[in-house]
Write a protein that holds these residues in place. Structure first.
Motif, PDB file in Angstrom:
ATOM      1  N   ALA A  34       0.624  -1.233   0.056  1.00  0.00           N
ATOM      2  CA  ALA A  34       0.010  -0.141  -0.121  1.00  0.00           C
ATOM      3  C   ALA A  34       0.910   1.352  -0.100  1.00  0.00           C
ATOM      4  O   ALA A  34       2.172   1.442   0.185  1.00  0.00           O
ATOM      5  CB  ALA A  34      -0.860  -0.149   1.330  1.00  0.00           C
ATOM      6  N   ASP A  35       0.292   2.349  -0.450  1.00  0.00           N
ATOM      7  CA  ASP A  35       0.857   3.661  -0.357  1.00  0.00           C
ATOM      8  C   ASP A  35       0.615   4.666   0.616  1.00  0.00           C
ATOM      9  O   ASP A  35       1.107   5.663   0.955  1.00  0.00           O
ATOM     10  CB  ASP A  35       1.358   4.182  -1.739  1.00  0.00           C
ATOM     11  N   TRP A  36      -0.716   4.290   1.169  1.00  0.00           N
ATOM     12  CA  TRP A  36      -1.262   5.022   2.246  1.00  0.00           C
ATOM     13  C   TRP A  36      -1.511   4.192   3.443  1.00  0.00           C
ATOM     14  O   TRP A  36      -1.382   2.902   3.199  1.00  0.00           O
ATOM     15  CB  TRP A  36      -2.483   5.791   1.927  1.00  0.00           C
ATOM     16  N   GLN A  37      -1.615   4.670   4.537  1.00  0.00           N
ATOM     17  CA  GLN A  37      -1.984   4.039   5.607  1.00  0.00           C
ATOM     18  C   GLN A  37      -2.895   4.659   6.729  1.00  0.00           C
ATOM     19  O   GLN A  37      -2.833   5.866   6.939  1.00  0.00           O
ATOM     20  CB  GLN A  37      -0.557   3.745   6.602  1.00  0.00           C
ATOM     21  N   MET A  38      -3.885   3.859   7.236  1.00  0.00           N
ATOM     22  CA  MET A  38      -4.740   4.367   8.078  1.00  0.00           C
ATOM     23  C   MET A  38      -4.453   3.815   9.437  1.00  0.00           C
ATOM     24  O   MET A  38      -4.121   2.568   9.708  1.00  0.00           O
ATOM     25  CB  MET A  38      -6.199   3.722   7.961  1.00  0.00           C
ATOM     26  N   VAL A  39      -3.955   4.802  10.487  1.00  0.00           N
ATOM     27  CA  VAL A  39      -3.792   4.450  11.712  1.00  0.00           C
ATOM     28  C   VAL A  39      -4.733   4.596  12.622  1.00  0.00           C
ATOM     29  O   VAL A  39      -5.381   5.794  12.568  1.00  0.00           O
ATOM     30  CB  VAL A  39      -2.646   5.138  12.272  1.00  0.00           C
ATOM     31  N   VAL A  40      -5.227   3.587  13.341  1.00  0.00           N
ATOM     32  CA  VAL A  40      -6.628   3.671  14.111  1.00  0.00           C
ATOM     33  C   VAL A  40      -6.185   3.753  15.607  1.00  0.00           C
ATOM     34  O   VAL A  40      -5.558   2.589  16.120  1.00  0.00           O
ATOM     35  CB  VAL A  40      -7.488   2.828  13.936  1.00  0.00           C
ATOM     36  N   VAL A  41      -6.273   4.517  16.374  1.00  0.00           N
ATOM     37  CA  VAL A  41      -5.886   4.564  17.833  1.00  0.00           C
ATOM     38  C   VAL A  41      -7.148   4.269  18.612  1.00  0.00           C
ATOM     39  O   VAL A  41      -8.423   4.888  18.449  1.00  0.00           O
ATOM     40  CB  VAL A  41      -5.395   5.886  18.585  1.00  0.00           C
ATOM     41  N   TYR A  42      -7.046   3.177  19.451  1.00  0.00           N
ATOM     42  CA  TYR A  42      -8.327   2.834  20.028  1.00  0.00           C
ATOM     43  C   TYR A  42      -8.049   2.784  21.715  1.00  0.00           C
ATOM     44  O   TYR A  42      -6.869   2.801  22.003  1.00  0.00           O
ATOM     45  CB  TYR A  42      -8.810   1.411  19.710  1.00  0.00           C
TER      46      TYR A  42
END
Length: 177
Positions: A34-42
């Motif tokens: 992938a060339d983008w990343q979704m970072v999810v802080v929980y």
């Protein structure tokens, strides 16, 4: 009490965390082609809304990946807390742990103290979601001070499809100074 909020368009901070698989990764650096990343802080194991949200993300994981966006989730929980949480998480994307208060502050997150020892044993981040583009900039972000307000994933997915379409030439929004 004041907190410094992270801004759209700025470079995502270089924060290293360890995944449940034992891999050291840098948040915001895309994986798996992938060339983008979704970072999810929980918030952590103690939050049933987080468990539900992380499992909902899994249902759309392939759609995000088709857009070139991979996913990682992270919390301040310990390795043991995440290990105890894994049976409730039906996810195949990386889950990382051990986010420090300093790292939460770097990310501009709202931070809470536990209400009781039954909730958890450490300060924890309230929900945050960042989509980091190929230049390492924060393309989209959403910060909440509680578990009840989070981006609706289907709308986020369609929005990212619009942003990623080169015909739309869609800039990073919210950068007015």
């Amino acid at each position: 009490m004041s907190s410094k909020k992270i801004a759209a368009g700025q470079l995502f901070p270089a924060i290293e965390v360890t995944t449940t698989g034992g891999e050291l990764i840098t948040l915001g650096v895309p994986q798996s082609g992938a060339d983008w990343q979704m970072v999810v802080v929980y918030r952590g194991r103690h939050c049933p809304l987080c468990t539900r949200y992380l499992n909902e993300i899994e249902k759309l994981k392939q759609e995000f990946f088709k857009l070139g966006v991979d996913i990682v989730a992270v919390s301040a929980d310990s390795r043991a807390q995440v290990a105890a949480h894994l049976p409730e998480l039906n996810v195949s994307y990386p889950i990382a742990f051990g986010l420090s208060v300093e790292q939460m502050q770097q990310l501009g997150l709202y931070i809470s103290h536990p209400r009781s020892a039954q909730e958890t044993d450490h300060p924890f981040a309230e929900p945050g979601l960042y989509v980091v583009n190929e230049q390492g900039q924060i393309q989209v972000l959403d910060l909440s001070n509680g578990p009840f307000a989070r981006p609706e994933l289907g709308i986020l997915l369609s929005g990212l499809a619009f942003i990623r379409n080169p015909d739309n030439n869609y800039p990073i929004r919210g950068t007015y100074d």
